[in-house]
Write a protein that holds these residues in place. Structure first.
Motif, short mmCIF file in Angstrom:
data_model
loop_
_atom_site.label_atom_id
_atom_site.label_comp_id
_atom_site.label_asym_id
_atom_site.label_seq_id
_atom_site.Cartn_x
_atom_site.Cartn_y
_atom_site.Cartn_z
N UNK A 174 -39.94 5.14 9.77
CA UNK A 174 -40.68 5.23 11.01
C UNK A 174 -41.26 3.89 11.40
N UNK A 175 -42.08 3.87 12.44
CA UNK A 175 -42.65 2.61 12.92
C UNK A 175 -43.64 2.01 11.93
N UNK A 176 -44.37 2.85 11.20
CA UNK A 176 -45.36 2.33 10.25
C UNK A 176 -45.35 3.10 8.93
N UNK A 177 -44.28 3.87 8.68
CA UNK A 177 -44.21 4.61 7.43
C UNK A 177 -42.76 4.79 7.01
N UNK A 178 -42.57 5.06 5.72
CA UNK A 178 -41.26 5.35 5.15
C UNK A 178 -41.38 6.59 4.28
N UNK A 179 -40.53 7.58 4.54
CA UNK A 179 -40.46 8.76 3.69
C UNK A 179 -39.13 8.72 2.95
N UNK A 180 -39.16 8.91 1.64
CA UNK A 180 -37.95 8.76 0.84
C UNK A 180 -37.84 9.89 -0.18
N UNK A 181 -36.61 10.29 -0.47
CA UNK A 181 -36.32 11.20 -1.57
C UNK A 181 -35.15 10.61 -2.35
N UNK A 182 -35.40 10.26 -3.60
CA UNK A 182 -34.38 9.71 -4.47
C UNK A 182 -34.13 10.65 -5.64
N UNK A 183 -32.90 10.67 -6.14
CA UNK A 183 -32.56 11.49 -7.30
C UNK A 183 -31.59 10.72 -8.18
N UNK A 184 -31.75 10.85 -9.50
CA UNK A 184 -30.86 10.16 -10.44
C UNK A 184 -30.62 11.03 -11.66
N UNK A 185 -29.51 10.76 -12.34
CA UNK A 185 -29.12 11.52 -13.52
C UNK A 185 -28.48 10.58 -14.53
N UNK A 186 -28.87 10.72 -15.78
CA UNK A 186 -28.33 9.89 -16.86
C UNK A 186 -27.37 10.71 -17.70
N UNK A 187 -26.29 10.07 -18.11
CA UNK A 187 -25.31 10.71 -18.98
C UNK A 187 -24.95 9.74 -20.10
N UNK A 188 -24.66 10.26 -21.30
CA UNK A 188 -24.23 9.40 -22.41
C UNK A 188 -23.24 10.15 -23.26
N UNK A 189 -22.40 9.40 -23.96
CA UNK A 189 -21.32 10.00 -24.71
C UNK A 189 -21.78 10.71 -25.97
N UNK A 190 -23.06 10.57 -26.33
CA UNK A 190 -23.55 11.21 -27.54
C UNK A 190 -23.86 12.69 -27.35
N UNK A 191 -23.91 13.14 -26.07
CA UNK A 191 -24.21 14.55 -25.81
C UNK A 191 -25.65 14.90 -26.07
N UNK A 192 -26.57 13.99 -25.78
CA UNK A 192 -27.99 14.21 -26.04
C UNK A 192 -28.58 15.30 -25.18
N UNK A 193 -29.80 15.73 -25.52
CA UNK A 193 -30.43 16.86 -24.84
C UNK A 193 -30.84 16.52 -23.41
N UNK A 194 -30.92 15.25 -23.06
CA UNK A 194 -31.40 14.87 -21.73
C UNK A 194 -30.26 14.70 -20.73
N UNK A 195 -29.02 15.03 -21.12
CA UNK A 195 -27.88 14.78 -20.24
C UNK A 195 -27.95 15.53 -18.92
N UNK A 196 -28.49 16.75 -18.93
CA UNK A 196 -28.49 17.56 -17.73
C UNK A 196 -29.75 17.40 -16.89
N UNK A 197 -30.67 16.55 -17.30
CA UNK A 197 -31.92 16.37 -16.58
C UNK A 197 -31.68 15.53 -15.33
#
Length: 263
Positions: A174-197
């Motif tokens: 906007x003229x004096x503001x920014x609204x943002x939505x970001x999303x990210x996901x990490x993956x690794x070949x070890x099959x760790x518990x955080x893969x689907x987060x």
């Protein structure tokens, strides 16, 4: 008193002067759709680094001095120091940086990003020690509706695995503001518990003349093992015509300072 003296020095310098540009200068969200040009190499919030395409938005020269401090899980104080230097013409730019955390066994980390842009999109690549590579795209980076895509790849030799991270984001400017939505996901070949987060961060930045304020909320979806905790963090920017002081809480540490100066 150390942090008080540093804030005082950076504040006096920042109120001297910051060259006007269309680049975002205060961190908000995960830095995917609205990355901040003031500290994109050493500081980031999310599974990916800040979108390296932000280097294409740099106008002129910029020097950033960084300091962060806080306590680790054992209640020991830890601090870090960083520096970043870059130059660009508003359509293409390059930045290099170095960061060192004050802790036993911690080594310094050097890195850099390159970015080029057109009227409709910008592309960037980055590298950080050891063996971390990143790439990013910004679509409609000067328009009202902005989109970002990031990808990181890291070869973790000590653990014998590869880490791959993807991120997408949308920002409304906007003229004096920014609204943002970001999303990210990490993956690794070890099959760790955080893969689907999936990490999702909505954020709002309000920019009024010499002051800007941002607030972001980190949410973790599908975190069945409770590896992460949701968190709110914020930033405040005090601007001058040659410099800017950014103060962050719970961004990369308990407290972080970035003094960015143009030349």
């Amino acid at each position: 008193m150390r942090i008080y003296h540093l804030v005082t020095v950076l504040l006096l310098l920042s109120t001297r002067a910051f060259a006007k540009s269309d680049a975002n200068t205060l961190a908000v969200g995960q830095g995917i759709a609205a990355p901040a040009v003031t500290s994109p190499i050493n500081y980031s919030n999310g599974f990916t680094h800040e979108n390296p395409a932000v280097a294409a938005t740099l106008s002129g020269g910029q020097l950033s001095l960084e300091y962060d401090t806080g306590k680790d899980n054992d209640e020991n104080n830890q601090s870090g120091l960083g520096v970043e230097l870059g130059y660009g013409n508003g359509n293409a730019g390059a930045m290099a940086g170095y960061y060192k955390r004050d802790c036993e066994g911690c080594e310094g980390r050097a890195g850099g990003i390159l970015g080029v842009g057109t009227s409709s999109f910008a592309f960037g690549i980055g590298y950080r020690e050891e063996n971390n590579y990143s790439a990013g795209l910004l679509f409609n980076q000067s328009g009202t509706h902005r989109f970002g895509v990031t990808a990181d790849f890291e070869d973790v030799e000590e653990e014998g695995q590869d880490l791959r991270t993807m991120g997408v984001g949308y920002a409304y400017q906007g003229s004096s503001f920014t609204f943002v939505v970001d999303a990210s996901k990490r993956d690794d070949e070890s099959g760790g518990t955080s893969n689907d987060v999936v990490m999702v961060t909505p954020g709002l930045l309000v920019d009024i003349s010499k002051i800007a304020v941002s607030i972001s909320y980190d949410m973790y979806l599908n975190d069945e093992s409770k590896v992460y905790e949701d968190d709110v963090w914020f930033g405040v920017a005090i601007k001058g015509s040659l410099g800017q002081l950014n103060i962050y809480h719970d961004y990369v540490n308990n407290w972080a300072l970035v003094g960015a100066f143009s030349f």
